[in-house]
Write a protein that holds these residues in place. Sequence first.
Motif, PDB file in Angstrom:
ATOM      1  N   ARG A  25      20.987 -13.301 -29.602  1.00 50.91           N
ATOM      2  CA  ARG A  25      20.683 -12.005 -28.988  1.00 50.91           C
ATOM      3  C   ARG A  25      21.816 -11.037 -29.329  1.00 50.91           C
ATOM      4  O   ARG A  25      22.528 -10.533 -28.467  1.00 50.91           O
ATOM      5  CB  ARG A  25      20.531 -12.144 -27.465  1.00 50.91           C
ATOM      6  CG  ARG A  25      19.588 -13.228 -26.975  1.00 50.91           C
ATOM      7  CD  ARG A  25      18.161 -13.095 -27.489  1.00 50.91           C
ATOM      8  NE  ARG A  25      17.495 -11.867 -27.168  1.00 50.91           N
ATOM      9  CZ  ARG A  25      16.760 -11.665 -26.060  1.00 50.91           C
ATOM     10  NH1 ARG A  25      16.636 -12.628 -25.165  1.00 50.91           N
ATOM     11  NH2 ARG A  25      16.127 -10.531 -25.865  1.00 50.91           N
ATOM     12  N   ASP A  26      21.990 -10.796 -30.631  1.00 55.73           N
ATOM     13  CA  ASP A  26      23.163 -10.058 -31.115  1.00 55.73           C
ATOM     14  C   ASP A  26      23.252  -8.641 -30.562  1.00 55.73           C
ATOM     15  O   ASP A  26      24.351  -8.137 -30.309  1.00 55.73           O
ATOM     16  CB  ASP A  26      23.162 -10.011 -32.641  1.00 55.73           C
ATOM     17  CG  ASP A  26      23.474 -11.367 -33.259  1.00 55.73           C
ATOM     18  OD1 ASP A  26      23.919 -12.262 -32.508  1.00 55.73           O
ATOM     19  OD2 ASP A  26      23.265 -11.539 -34.473  1.00 55.73           O
ATOM     20  N   LYS A  27      22.116  -7.977 -30.386  1.00 55.86           N
ATOM     21  CA  LYS A  27      22.136  -6.605 -29.858  1.00 55.86           C
ATOM     22  C   LYS A  27      22.837  -6.566 -28.502  1.00 55.86           C
ATOM     23  O   LYS A  27      23.714  -5.726 -28.262  1.00 55.86           O
ATOM     24  CB  LYS A  27      20.710  -6.083 -29.722  1.00 55.86           C
ATOM     25  CG  LYS A  27      20.565  -4.789 -28.933  1.00 55.86           C
ATOM     26  CD  LYS A  27      19.100  -4.407 -28.795  1.00 55.86           C
ATOM     27  CE  LYS A  27      18.898  -3.323 -27.741  1.00 55.86           C
ATOM     28  NZ  LYS A  27      19.497  -2.044 -28.134  1.00 55.86           N
ATOM     29  N   TYR A  28      22.467  -7.491 -27.639  1.00 55.76           N
ATOM     30  CA  TYR A  28      23.020  -7.487 -26.287  1.00 55.76           C
ATOM     31  C   TYR A  28      24.431  -8.053 -26.259  1.00 55.76           C
ATOM     32  O   TYR A  28      25.263  -7.608 -25.459  1.00 55.76           O
ATOM     33  CB  TYR A  28      22.084  -8.241 -25.350  1.00 55.76           C
ATOM     34  CG  TYR A  28      20.678  -7.701 -25.407  1.00 55.76           C
ATOM     35  CD1 TYR A  28      20.398  -6.416 -24.934  1.00 55.76           C
ATOM     36  CD2 TYR A  28      19.635  -8.434 -25.969  1.00 55.76           C
ATOM     37  CE1 TYR A  28      19.124  -5.894 -25.010  1.00 55.76           C
ATOM     38  CE2 TYR A  28      18.364  -7.924 -26.040  1.00 55.76           C
ATOM     39  CZ  TYR A  28      18.107  -6.650 -25.575  1.00 55.76           C
ATOM     40  OH  TYR A  28      16.837  -6.125 -25.656  1.00 55.76           O
ATOM     41  N   ILE A  33      30.273  -6.926 -25.738  1.00 53.23           N
ATOM     42  CA  ILE A  33      31.583  -6.827 -26.391  1.00 53.23           C
ATOM     43  C   ILE A  33      32.137  -5.408 -26.268  1.00 53.23           C
ATOM     44  O   ILE A  33      33.318  -5.205 -25.971  1.00 53.23           O
ATOM     45  CB  ILE A  33      31.479  -7.255 -27.866  1.00 53.23           C
ATOM     46  CG1 ILE A  33      31.131  -8.745 -27.963  1.00 53.23           C
ATOM     47  CG2 ILE A  33      32.773  -6.949 -28.615  1.00 53.23           C
ATOM     48  CD1 ILE A  33      30.762  -9.204 -29.362  1.00 53.23           C
ATOM     49  N   LYS A  34      31.273  -4.439 -26.471  1.00 54.70           N
ATOM     50  CA  LYS A  34      31.703  -3.038 -26.370  1.00 54.70           C
ATOM     51  C   LYS A  34      32.165  -2.693 -24.952  1.00 54.70           C
ATOM     52  O   LYS A  34      33.101  -1.907 -24.766  1.00 54.70           O
ATOM     53  CB  LYS A  34      30.546  -2.123 -26.782  1.00 54.70           C
ATOM     54  CG  LYS A  34      30.895  -0.651 -26.794  1.00 54.70           C
ATOM     55  CD  LYS A  34      29.712   0.191 -27.243  1.00 54.70           C
ATOM     56  CE  LYS A  34      30.058   1.669 -27.230  1.00 54.70           C
ATOM     57  NZ  LYS A  34      28.900   2.506 -27.665  1.00 54.70           N
ATOM     58  N   PHE A 176      24.219   1.384  -8.108  1.00 56.14           N
ATOM     59  CA  PHE A 176      25.577   1.410  -8.654  1.00 56.14           C
ATOM     60  C   PHE A 176      25.962   2.782  -9.214  1.00 56.14           C
ATOM     61  O   PHE A 176      27.122   3.018  -9.518  1.00 56.14           O
ATOM     62  CB  PHE A 176      25.717   0.341  -9.747  1.00 56.14           C
ATOM     63  CG  PHE A 176      25.770  -1.055  -9.214  1.00 56.14           C
ATOM     64  CD1 PHE A 176      26.929  -1.543  -8.630  1.00 56.14           C
ATOM     65  CD2 PHE A 176      24.670  -1.888  -9.289  1.00 56.14           C
ATOM     66  CE1 PHE A 176      26.989  -2.831  -8.137  1.00 56.14           C
ATOM     67  CE2 PHE A 176      24.717  -3.185  -8.790  1.00 56.14           C
ATOM     68  CZ  PHE A 176      25.884  -3.654  -8.216  1.00 56.14           C
ATOM     69  N   ARG A 177      24.958   3.626  -9.407  1.00 56.84           N
ATOM     70  CA  ARG A 177      25.159   4.972  -9.937  1.00 56.84           C
ATOM     71  C   ARG A 177      26.023   4.922 -11.193  1.00 56.84           C
ATOM     72  O   ARG A 177      25.722   4.209 -12.127  1.00 56.84           O
ATOM     73  CB  ARG A 177      25.730   5.873  -8.852  1.00 56.84           C
ATOM     74  CG  ARG A 177      24.731   6.101  -7.700  1.00 56.84           C
ATOM     75  CD  ARG A 177      25.301   6.986  -6.613  1.00 56.84           C
ATOM     76  NE  ARG A 177      24.274   7.262  -5.624  1.00 56.84           N
ATOM     77  CZ  ARG A 177      24.028   6.454  -4.578  1.00 56.84           C
ATOM     78  NH1 ARG A 177      24.732   5.348  -4.422  1.00 56.84           N
ATOM     79  NH2 ARG A 177      23.083   6.759  -3.717  1.00 56.84           N
ATOM     80  N   ASP A 178      27.115   5.672 -11.210  1.00 56.99           N
ATOM     81  CA  ASP A 178      27.959   5.708 -12.408  1.00 56.99           C
ATOM     82  C   ASP A 178      29.143   4.769 -12.276  1.00 56.99           C
ATOM     83  O   ASP A 178      30.144   4.919 -12.979  1.00 56.99           O
ATOM     84  CB  ASP A 178      28.433   7.132 -12.682  1.00 56.99           C
ATOM     85  CG  ASP A 178      29.231   7.715 -11.510  1.00 56.99           C
ATOM     86  OD1 ASP A 178      29.236   7.087 -10.422  1.00 56.99           O
ATOM     87  OD2 ASP A 178      29.831   8.793 -11.679  1.00 56.99           O
ATOM     88  N   LYS A 179      29.029   3.763 -11.392  1.00 49.08           N
ATOM     89  CA  LYS A 179      30.154   2.871 -11.137  1.00 49.08           C
ATOM     90  C   LYS A 179      29.988   1.518 -11.805  1.00 49.08           C
ATOM     91  O   LYS A 179      30.726   0.578 -11.515  1.00 49.08           O
ATOM     92  CB  LYS A 179      30.319   2.685  -9.622  1.00 49.08           C
ATOM     93  CG  LYS A 179      30.619   3.987  -8.896  1.00 49.08           C
ATOM     94  CD  LYS A 179      30.671   3.782  -7.393  1.00 49.08           C
ATOM     95  CE  LYS A 179      30.929   5.101  -6.670  1.00 49.08           C
ATOM     96  NZ  LYS A 179      30.917   4.925  -5.192  1.00 49.08           N
ATOM     97  N   ALA A 180      29.009   1.378 -12.675  1.00 48.12           N
ATOM     98  CA  ALA A 180      28.784   0.112 -13.369  1.00 48.12           C
ATOM     99  C   ALA A 180      28.237   0.387 -14.756  1.00 48.12           C
ATOM    100  O   ALA A 180      27.672   1.452 -15.020  1.00 48.12           O
ATOM    101  CB  ALA A 180      27.819  -0.775 -12.581  1.00 48.12           C
ATOM    102  N   THR A 181      28.414  -0.575 -15.652  1.00 50.21           N
ATOM    103  CA  THR A 181      27.822  -0.515 -16.985  1.00 50.21           C
ATOM    104  C   THR A 181      26.531  -1.308 -16.955  1.00 50.21           C
ATOM    105  O   THR A 181      26.540  -2.511 -16.707  1.00 50.21           O
ATOM    106  CB  THR A 181      28.780  -1.106 -18.034  1.00 50.21           C
ATOM    107  OG1 THR A 181      29.992  -0.348 -18.054  1.00 50.21           O
ATOM    108  CG2 THR A 181      28.136  -1.093 -19.413  1.00 50.21           C
ATOM    109  N   ASN A 182      25.430  -0.626 -17.152  1.00 49.66           N
ATOM    110  CA  ASN A 182      24.135  -1.297 -17.125  1.00 49.66           C
ATOM    111  C   ASN A 182      23.724  -1.712 -18.529  1.00 49.66           C
ATOM    112  O   ASN A 182      23.746  -0.897 -19.454  1.00 49.66           O
ATOM    113  CB  ASN A 182      23.062  -0.392 -16.524  1.00 49.66           C
ATOM    114  CG  ASN A 182      21.684  -1.026 -16.540  1.00 49.66           C
ATOM    115  OD1 ASN A 182      20.745  -0.478 -17.097  1.00 49.66           O
ATOM    116  ND2 ASN A 182      21.545  -2.197 -15.943  1.00 49.66           N
TER     117      ASN A 182
END
Length: 456
Positions: A25-28, A33-34, A176-182
């Motif tokens: 699942r390289d995309k994810y 990683i990013k 989580f609004r802007d407090k998490a990376t989705n």
Amino acid sequence: MALLCYNIIDKSVEFYRKGDCMIDRDKYLNELIKAKNDGFPKVITGIRRCGKSYLLKEIFSKYLKANGVSEKEIFLIELDDDKNANLRNPIELGKYVRDVTASNSMNYVILDEIQRVYTIINPNLTNGKIILAKESDTETISFVDVVLGLSHEKNIDLYVTGSNSKMLSSDIVTEFRDKATNIHMSPLSFEEYYNYIGGSKVEALYSYMQYGGMPLAVLKEESEREKYLISLFKTTYFKDILDHNKLTKSESLDELCNIISDCTGDLLNSEKIANTFKSIKHENINKQTVDKYINYFVDAFILREAKRYDLRGRNEIGALRKYYFLDTGLRNARLNFAYTDEGKLLENVIYNELIYNGYSVNVGTFDSVEKDKNNKSIRKTNEIDFYARKGNRLYYIQVTDNINDATTKAREYRSLFMINDQIQKIIVINRPLSETRDENGFTIIGAVDFMLRFIK
């Protein structure tokens, strides 16, 4: 305190293997990683059984260890394990994670099945007693508070996933609004599917259109796939929607899903669906209920909505739109695999693959004034299957089973001829055809070449 979390050795991994070959699942993985060490918790959302836990527990942990992270710095807490039942208390979970990561080094913590953490009334208001919160309570502590709190620790990089209605809903992103990376996952794309199974690309496409890319379905024998997908929809997805939206009856919801399955790729609105429901069930259902039920499926990541876009006015328009299934295997399961329309299925697959590759996609539409048989001027609405955009790449795309038949070719070409601008015009055909140009300057390309190469 006994160590209840453990380093990554997971029995479910075997479900994603055939011999030594694993599903990539390289995309994810690249998205993880990013986002690594970005100071935010990483919240992995997506439809049930699409591989969220596998992504974290196997693929990402393998990457970490291959890049110098000690196994002692990777922690997995499976909250659906009875050994970790006490950690479903949010206060205990937060305290425990801080205890086991009390070091100067960076620790990578995976909280799996986070929805098992219950919401409690703030113990400061209950003399320290743990009391489950009601919906009407406002001073509460939930898994959201724990996740955000742990993410503030300088030596914790946090990754969270879960299943059932609490984590499937797109509401969780709002929580989580802007407090998490989705990071939002889908079932296997055709690219991921073919990279895993290999062999004939033509056969792979037909199999993919029929059974889709749910990872466990891909790994089952063909004779077992239909049974699995039908059961998955009935016993898992419907239950999640009923639970999340507090519904007690599923008959209308069930029939509505069948109607959309049969009309995949057709322009629909709530009034048209309500009329179809009435003709099939001989029962009335109002437009507001139709809209609400459709939103339940979209919210649970089962359906995607493609809105119309005025190619001349350059804006989204109208109530008519198309609905595509996140996975064609699930779509076919709704129809008990009794009926397959290759044109509709291919259109659904192409739409999903464009989304997977980062394109914004609308149904293209524009009006024209033409003469009827009585030489009277009439306004007519014309449609192009997809208007796809990614950076400076702009495409008009028609999807068809073939263009050998003169009538079919004329129908597919008509709108492309009429929208006379400089945007590249593409006809995707369900044939093993490499990219070519016709006498009109249109790009003609086989579906496989389009998905595996052209749109990259």
